[in-house]
Design a protein around this motif. Structure first.
Motif, PDB file in Angstrom:
ATOM      1  N   PHE A  41       0.805  -1.265   0.003  1.00  0.00           N
ATOM      2  CA  PHE A  41      -0.015  -0.481  -0.375  1.00  0.00           C
ATOM      3  C   PHE A  41       1.325   1.520   0.163  1.00  0.00           C
ATOM      4  CE2 PHE A  41      -2.178  -3.049   2.139  1.00  0.00           C
ATOM      5  CZ  PHE A  41      -4.341  -2.999   1.532  1.00  0.00           C
ATOM      6  N   GLN A  50       4.485   1.070   0.988  1.00  0.00           N
ATOM      7  CA  GLN A  50       4.200   0.582   2.359  1.00  0.00           C
ATOM      8  C   GLN A  50       4.014  -1.110   2.096  1.00  0.00           C
ATOM      9  OE1 GLN A  50       0.591   0.410   5.225  1.00  0.00           O
ATOM     10  NE2 GLN A  50       1.391  -1.448   6.875  1.00  0.00           N
ATOM     11  N   VAL A  81       3.298  -4.630   2.474  1.00  0.00           N
ATOM     12  CA  VAL A  81       2.609  -5.518   3.450  1.00  0.00           C
ATOM     13  C   VAL A  81       2.775  -6.749   4.211  1.00  0.00           C
ATOM     14  CG1 VAL A  81       0.094  -6.206   4.252  1.00  0.00           C
ATOM     15  CG2 VAL A  81       0.958  -4.362   4.099  1.00  0.00           C
ATOM     16  N   SER A 116      -0.088 -10.961  13.992  1.00  0.00           N
ATOM     17  CA  SER A 116      -0.382  -9.516  14.982  1.00  0.00           C
ATOM     18  C   SER A 116      -1.424  -8.863  14.229  1.00  0.00           C
ATOM     19  CB  SER A 116       0.679  -8.784  15.198  1.00  0.00           C
ATOM     20  OG  SER A 116       2.582  -9.818  15.538  1.00  0.00           O
ATOM     21  N   ASN A 117      -1.892  -7.377  14.831  1.00  0.00           N
ATOM     22  CA  ASN A 117      -2.929  -6.435  14.147  1.00  0.00           C
ATOM     23  C   ASN A 117      -2.080  -6.400  12.758  1.00  0.00           C
ATOM     24  OD1 ASN A 117      -4.010  -5.444  17.120  1.00  0.00           O
ATOM     25  ND2 ASN A 117      -4.564  -6.936  15.534  1.00  0.00           N
ATOM     26  N   GLY A 118      -2.144  -6.386  12.064  1.00  0.00           N
ATOM     27  CA  GLY A 118      -1.593  -5.027  10.351  1.00  0.00           C
ATOM     28  C   GLY A 118      -0.167  -6.068   9.651  1.00  0.00           C
ATOM     29  N   ALA A 119      -0.867  -7.404  10.373  1.00  0.00           N
ATOM     30  CA  ALA A 119       0.536  -8.449   9.728  1.00  0.00           C
ATOM     31  C   ALA A 119       0.052  -9.105   8.108  1.00  0.00           C
ATOM     32  CB  ALA A 119      -0.391  -9.711  10.020  1.00  0.00           C
ATOM     33  N   GLY A 120      -0.851  -8.312   7.963  1.00  0.00           N
ATOM     34  CA  GLY A 120      -1.865  -8.772   6.429  1.00  0.00           C
ATOM     35  C   GLY A 120      -2.846  -9.315   6.030  1.00  0.00           C
ATOM     36  N   LYS A 121      -2.931 -10.200   7.693  1.00  0.00           N
ATOM     37  CA  LYS A 121      -3.920 -11.078   6.764  1.00  0.00           C
ATOM     38  C   LYS A 121      -4.947 -11.463   6.535  1.00  0.00           C
ATOM     39  CE  LYS A 121      -4.951 -11.709  11.579  1.00  0.00           C
ATOM     40  NZ  LYS A 121      -4.229 -10.523  11.805  1.00  0.00           N
ATOM     41  N   THR A 122      -6.385  -9.479   6.813  1.00  0.00           N
ATOM     42  CA  THR A 122      -6.995  -9.492   6.076  1.00  0.00           C
ATOM     43  C   THR A 122      -7.257  -8.488   4.426  1.00  0.00           C
ATOM     44  OG1 THR A 122      -7.827  -8.140   8.238  1.00  0.00           O
ATOM     45  CG2 THR A 122      -8.727  -7.585   5.860  1.00  0.00           C
ATOM     46  N   THR A 123      -5.868  -8.002   3.851  1.00  0.00           N
ATOM     47  CA  THR A 123      -5.006  -8.285   3.321  1.00  0.00           C
ATOM     48  C   THR A 123      -5.115  -9.696   2.097  1.00  0.00           C
ATOM     49  OG1 THR A 123      -3.769  -6.146   3.770  1.00  0.00           O
ATOM     50  CG2 THR A 123      -3.132  -7.105   1.358  1.00  0.00           C
ATOM     51  N   GLN A 152     -13.986  -8.810   8.034  1.00  0.00           N
ATOM     52  CA  GLN A 152     -13.698  -8.777   9.666  1.00  0.00           C
ATOM     53  C   GLN A 152     -14.665  -7.794  10.208  1.00  0.00           C
ATOM     54  OE1 GLN A 152      -9.973  -7.174  10.418  1.00  0.00           O
ATOM     55  NE2 GLN A 152      -9.576  -7.358  12.800  1.00  0.00           N
ATOM     56  N   GLU A 189     -11.098 -13.302  11.513  1.00  0.00           N
ATOM     57  CA  GLU A 189     -11.591 -13.207  12.337  1.00  0.00           C
ATOM     58  C   GLU A 189     -13.152 -13.746  13.042  1.00  0.00           C
ATOM     59  OE1 GLU A 189     -10.066 -10.083  14.552  1.00  0.00           O
ATOM     60  OE2 GLU A 189      -8.374  -9.967  13.795  1.00  0.00           O
TER      61      GLU A 189
HETATM   62  N1  LIG Z   1      -6.275   0.080   1.543  1.00  0.00           N
HETATM   63  C1  LIG Z   1      -5.148   0.385   2.579  1.00  0.00           C
HETATM   64  N2  LIG Z   1      -4.864   1.610   2.121  1.00  0.00           N
HETATM   65  C2  LIG Z   1      -3.731   1.515   3.160  1.00  0.00           C
HETATM   66  N3  LIG Z   1      -2.823   0.424   3.312  1.00  0.00           N
HETATM   67  C3  LIG Z   1      -3.734   0.298   4.377  1.00  0.00           C
HETATM   68  C4  LIG Z   1      -4.724  -0.521   3.282  1.00  0.00           C
HETATM   69  N4  LIG Z   1      -5.284  -1.880   3.834  1.00  0.00           N
HETATM   70  C5  LIG Z   1      -4.118  -2.099   4.693  1.00  0.00           C
HETATM   71  N5  LIG Z   1      -3.466  -1.899   4.770  1.00  0.00           N
HETATM   72  C6  LIG Z   1      -2.546  -1.747   5.837  1.00  0.00           C
HETATM   73  O1  LIG Z   1      -1.892  -3.009   5.528  1.00  0.00           O
HETATM   74  C7  LIG Z   1      -1.330  -3.318   6.341  1.00  0.00           C
HETATM   75  C8  LIG Z   1      -2.458  -4.771   6.550  1.00  0.00           C
HETATM   76  O2  LIG Z   1      -3.504  -4.835   7.494  1.00  0.00           O
HETATM   77  P1  LIG Z   1      -4.225  -5.474   7.326  1.00  0.00           P
HETATM   78  O3  LIG Z   1      -5.612  -5.100   7.526  1.00  0.00           O
HETATM   79  O4  LIG Z   1      -3.702  -6.850   6.180  1.00  0.00           O
HETATM   80  O5  LIG Z   1      -3.898  -6.689   8.805  1.00  0.00           O
HETATM   81  P2  LIG Z   1      -4.270  -7.679  10.004  1.00  0.00           P
HETATM   82  O6  LIG Z   1      -2.996  -8.944   9.464  1.00  0.00           O
HETATM   83  O7  LIG Z   1      -5.679  -7.781   9.158  1.00  0.00           O
HETATM   84  O8  LIG Z   1      -4.958  -7.134  11.526  1.00  0.00           O
HETATM   85  P3  LIG Z   1      -5.366  -7.194  12.369  1.00  0.00           P
HETATM   86  O9  LIG Z   1      -5.305  -8.321  13.185  1.00  0.00           O
HETATM   87  O10 LIG Z   1      -5.699  -6.002  12.645  1.00  0.00           O
HETATM   88  O11 LIG Z   1      -6.880  -6.913  11.737  1.00  0.00           O
HETATM   89  C9  LIG Z   1      -1.469  -2.737   8.122  1.00  0.00           C
HETATM   90  O12 LIG Z   1      -0.359  -1.806   7.823  1.00  0.00           O
HETATM   91  C10 LIG Z   1      -2.485  -1.899   7.383  1.00  0.00           C
HETATM   92  O13 LIG Z   1      -2.377  -0.230   7.912  1.00  0.00           O
END
Ligand SMILES: Nc1ncnc2c1ncn2[C@@H]1O[C@H](COP(=O)(O)OP(=O)(O)OP(=O)(O)O)[C@@H](O)[C@H]1O
Ligand SMILES: [Mg+2]
Lengths: 259, 301
Positions: free
Chosen positions: B18, B21, B23, B42-49, B88, B165
Motif C-alpha cells: 500500500f 508500505q 505488507v 499480529s495486528n497489521g500483519a496482513g491477514k485481512t489483505t 472482519q 476473525e
Molecule cells: N486500503 C489500504 N490502504 C493503505 N494501507 C492499508 C490498506 N489496507 C490495509 N493497509 C495496511 O496494511 C497492513 C495490513 O493490514 P491488514 O488489515 O491486512 O492487517 P491484519 O493482519 O488483518 O490486522 P488485524 O489483526 O488488525 O485485522 C496494515 O499496516 C494496514 O495499515
C-alpha cells in the motif's frame, strides 16, 4: 446443515432485488419519508398562501408555481440517494456483494429505481395538494403524458446525479452537503417568479440553466399552452444530465471498487 | 467436477504494497480441500489483505493465488461462484431485519423466494436468532449482528469459506456453537480459511495453522507439529505463590523426569512440581518476536 451448493441458475435480476431492498430502506427511514411528504405540502401552501397574493392577485399563482414545486421536491427526494449510496460504500456491504457472483453495480440501479418510484409518489402528492388549493389543469391527455414523461425523466436524471455524488463523496455526511447545493437551482429559474422580474445580473443564469426550460415545458403542458421549442432544451438537458451522471457514476464506482 | 483438486487454495510468492508500505513480501501456503486452515498474525500483519486478495476484492502486486482451481486475478467470476466471505467488520444491511437480510442474500445467490425463506428460517434457528428475526439489525447487539453476518455466508453451502476473525465479539457459548458449525461444514466438504486472534480457537479448530509475520509465512503445520518444533516439555518447580523457581527440559520419559527431579533435589530446592508442555501461545510469541534476520526457522520450504 443443508446441502445446497453454490452453483445455481439465477432467476431474479439483482437489480430488482436491490430495488426492493432500497424501497424497504425508504419505508424504514421514517424521517426522510415524513419530510418527503410534508415538504411538498408545506412548500405548496407557503408559496400559494403567503406569496401567492402578492405575486399574482388574481389567484392563479398556483398554476404558475406547481411545476417548480414538483421539481424542487423531486430534487429534495432524490438527494437522499447520495447518502444511501455513500452509506453502502462505507458499511462494506458493496464489498460483500463484490465477493459474490452478482453485478455489484446493481446496488446503484436499485437505489436509483427506488428513488424514482418514491419521487413519483411525492409528485402525485404535490399535484393533489395543488388541485386542493385551486390548481386548474388544462391540456390534453397527451400533454399530460408528455409532462409525466418529462418529470420522470428529470427525476431519473437528477437521481443518477445524486448517486454519482454519493460515489464521489468521501463520507455520507459530505455526500449530504454536496447534494444540498443543488437543491437551490429551482429557485434561480423561471419556476417561482417570471424571468423578467429577476435582478438583471441573475437573469442570464436563470435563462440558461436547465431548470428553466424544464419547468417552462412542464408548465405549458399542464396548462395546455404551447412549450414552443423549450421542450427540446428540456429533453436535451435531462438527457445530458443523465449521460453525464452515468459516465461520472460508473467512473467513480470503478474507482471506489478498484481491485 | 470430475477430478479431485489437490489444493483448494494455492498461494505462491504473493506480494502486496500500500503506497510505500510493503505488507506482503512473499506469502506461500496451500490449503487442501475440506481443511480448516487458520491464519495467525499480529495486528497489521496482513491477514485481512490476504483474504481480500483471495476473495477477489483486492489485486495482488505479484505472485499467484488460485482459489478452487481458478486464478483470482484472471477468473474472478469463477472464484466468486465458489466462495463465501464474512469479512472482519460486519457487512450487513442495517435497515433490514435479520430475516430480510437472509432472504435477500439467498435470492442474490439464485434461490427462489420460497427456498430463500425456508433457508432463512433454518439459519435463524441454527444461529439462535429466531427471536430477533423480524427486528431491524440496528437493534441487534454486536454478537447478534456477527452471527447474522456469518449466517449470510451460509445461505448456500460454499465450496470455500473465508472467515476473517469470525468469533471476535462472540460470547463463549456462541463461539463454541460456531466452532461446531464450522467443523460440520468441513465434514460436509467445505474448505475453511479463517483468521483469529484466539490461539485456543486455532488449536481447537484448525487442521493446519500458518503464522504470518513480516510479510511471510514464518511457520506452519498442525498445532501439534508447531508445538513440537519448540523446545519440548519441561519440568517446572514452583514456589508456594506459584512463581517459577526452576525448570528443566525433559523428553517426557520416566527417566527424563527422574533426572529433572534429581537435579532440583541436588540443588536443595523445594516446591510444587509441574510438567509443562508448550502451548500455541508459546509458539506464537516465539515466532512473532523473531526479527526478519533470523527467518527460515519454519518448516516451510
Ligand atoms: N486500503 C489500504 N490502504 C493503505 N494501507 C492499508 C490498506 N489496507 C490495509 N493497509 C495496511 O496494511 C497492513 C495490513 O493490514 P491488514 O488489515 O491486512 O492487517 P491484519 O493482519 O488483518 O490486522 P488485524 O489483526 O488488525 O485485522 C496494515 O499496516 C494496514 O495499515
Ligand atoms: Mg484483519
Amino acid at each position: 446443515m443443508s446441502t445446497h451448493h453454490l452453483a445455481r441458475v439465477r432467476h431474479t435480476a439483482p437489480e430488482w432485488l436491490f430495488t426492493i431492498r432500497s424501497l424497504r430502506h425508504s419505508l424504514r427511514d421514517g424521517e426522510s419519508l415524513l419530510l418527503a411528504i410534508v415538504l411538498p405540502v408545506m412548500l405548496m401552501l407557503l408559496m400559494t398562501a403567503v406569496f401567492g397574493g402578492a405575486l399574482d392577485p388574481t389567484g392563479s399563482y398556483v398554476d404558475f408555481v406547481a411545476p417548480a414545486i414538483i421539481l424542487t421536491c423531486a430534487g429534495f427526494g432524490a438527494s437522499t440517494t447520495s447518502v444511501y449510496v455513500a452509506n453502502d460504500l462505507k458499511s462494506g456491504i458493496v464489498d460483500r456483494f463484490r465477493s459474490m457472483p452478482v453485478r455489484a453495480s446493481a446496488v446503484l440501479t436499485g437505489h436509483v429505481l427506488a428513488s424514482v418510484l418514491r419521487n413519483l409518489l411525492a409528485t402525485s402528492i404535490v399535484l393533489v395538494v395543488a388541485v386542493l388549493v385551486g390548481f386548474r389543469a388544462g391540456g390534453t391527455l397527451l400533454d399530460w403524458l408528455g409532462a409525466a414523461a418529462l418529470i420522470t425523466g428529470y427525476i431519473l436524471a437528477i437521481t443518477y446525479l445524486f448517486a454519482a455524488i454519493g460515489l464521489a463523496a468521501s463520507s455520507p455526511e459530505s455526500a449530504n452537503g454536496y447534494g444540498f447545493i443543488l437543491l437551490f437551482l429551482p429557485y434561480l429559474s423561471s419556476g417561482f417568479v417570471p424571468l423578467e422580474s429577476l435582478v438583471s445580473w441573475l437573469r442570464p443564469l436563470a435563462t440558461y440553466q436547465p431548470m428553466t426550460p424544464i419547468i417552462d415545458t412542464i408548465r405549458a403542458l399542464m396548462l395546455g399552452g404551447d412549450p414552443g421549442n423549450q421542450w427540446i432544451w428540456a429533453v436535451g438537458w435531462c438527457l445530458a444530465i443523465l449521460l453525464f451522471s452515468v459516465i461520472l457514476g460508473s467512473w467513480f464506482f470503478r474507482r471506489r471498487t478498484r481491485r | 467436477m470430475g477430478w479431485v483438486m489437490e489444493y483448494a487454495i494455492e498461494v505462491r510468492g504473493l506480494r502486496k504494497s500500500f503506497g510505500t508500505q510493503q505488507v506482503l513480501h512473499a506469502v506461500d501456503f496451500h490449503v487442501k480441500p475440506t481443511q480448516i486452515f487458520a491464519l495467525l498474525g499480529s495486528n497489521g500483519a496482513g491477514k485481512t489483505t490476504i483474504i481480500k486478495i483471495l476473495s477477489t476484492l483486492l489485486a495482488a502486486d505479484g505472485g499467484t493465488a488460485r482459489v478452487a482451481g481458478a486464478e483470482v486475478g484472471r477468473e474472478p467470476e469463477r472464484v466468486r461462484r465458489a466462495i463465501s466471505l464474512t469479512g472482519q467488520s460486519s457487512a450487513v444491511d442495517e435497515a433490514l431485519t435479520g430475516e430480510e437480510n437472509l432472504v435477500m442474500f439467498g435470492r442474490l445467490r439464485g434461490l427462489g423466494k420460497l427456498a430463500a425463506q425456508r433457508r432463512a428460517a433454518e439459519l435463524l434457528e441454527e444461529f439462535e436468532l429466531q427471536d430477533a428475526a423480524r427486528k431491524p439489525l440496528r437493534s441487534y447487539s454486536g454478537g447478534m449482528r456477527r452471527r447474522l453476518d456469518l449466517a449470510l455466508s451460509l445461505v448456500l453451502r460454499p465450496e470455500l469459506l473465508f472467515l476473517d476473525e469470525p468469533t471476535t465479539g462472540l460470547d463463549p457459548h456462541s463461539r463454541r456453537r460456531l466452532w461446531k458449525i464450522i467443523e460440520q461444514l468441513s465434514r460436509d466438504g467445505t474448505t475453511v480459511l479463517l483468521t483469529t486472534q484466539y490461539l485456543d480457537e486455532a488449536d481447537h479448530l484448525a487442521d493446519h495453522i500458518a503464522v504470518l509475520h513480516e510479510g511471510r509465512i514464518a511457520a506452519h503445520g498442525s498445532a501439534a507439529q508447531l508445538k513440537s518444533a519448540l523446545t519440548g516439555q519441561s519440568v517446572q518447580l514452583h514456589d508456594d505463590a506459584g512463581g517459577l523457581r526452576a525448570q528443566h527440559a525433559t523428553d517426557g520419559s520416566l527417566r527424563g523426569l527422574r533426572d529433572a527431579l534429581d537435579g532440583f533435589l541436588g540443588q536443595g530446592l523445594e516446591g510444587t512440581v509441574a510438567l509443562y508442555s508448550p502451548t500455541l501461545d508459546d509458539v506464537y510469541f516465539e515466532i512473532t518476536s523473531r526479527s526478519n534476520t533470523v527467518t527460515g526457522q519454519g518448516e516451510q520450504r
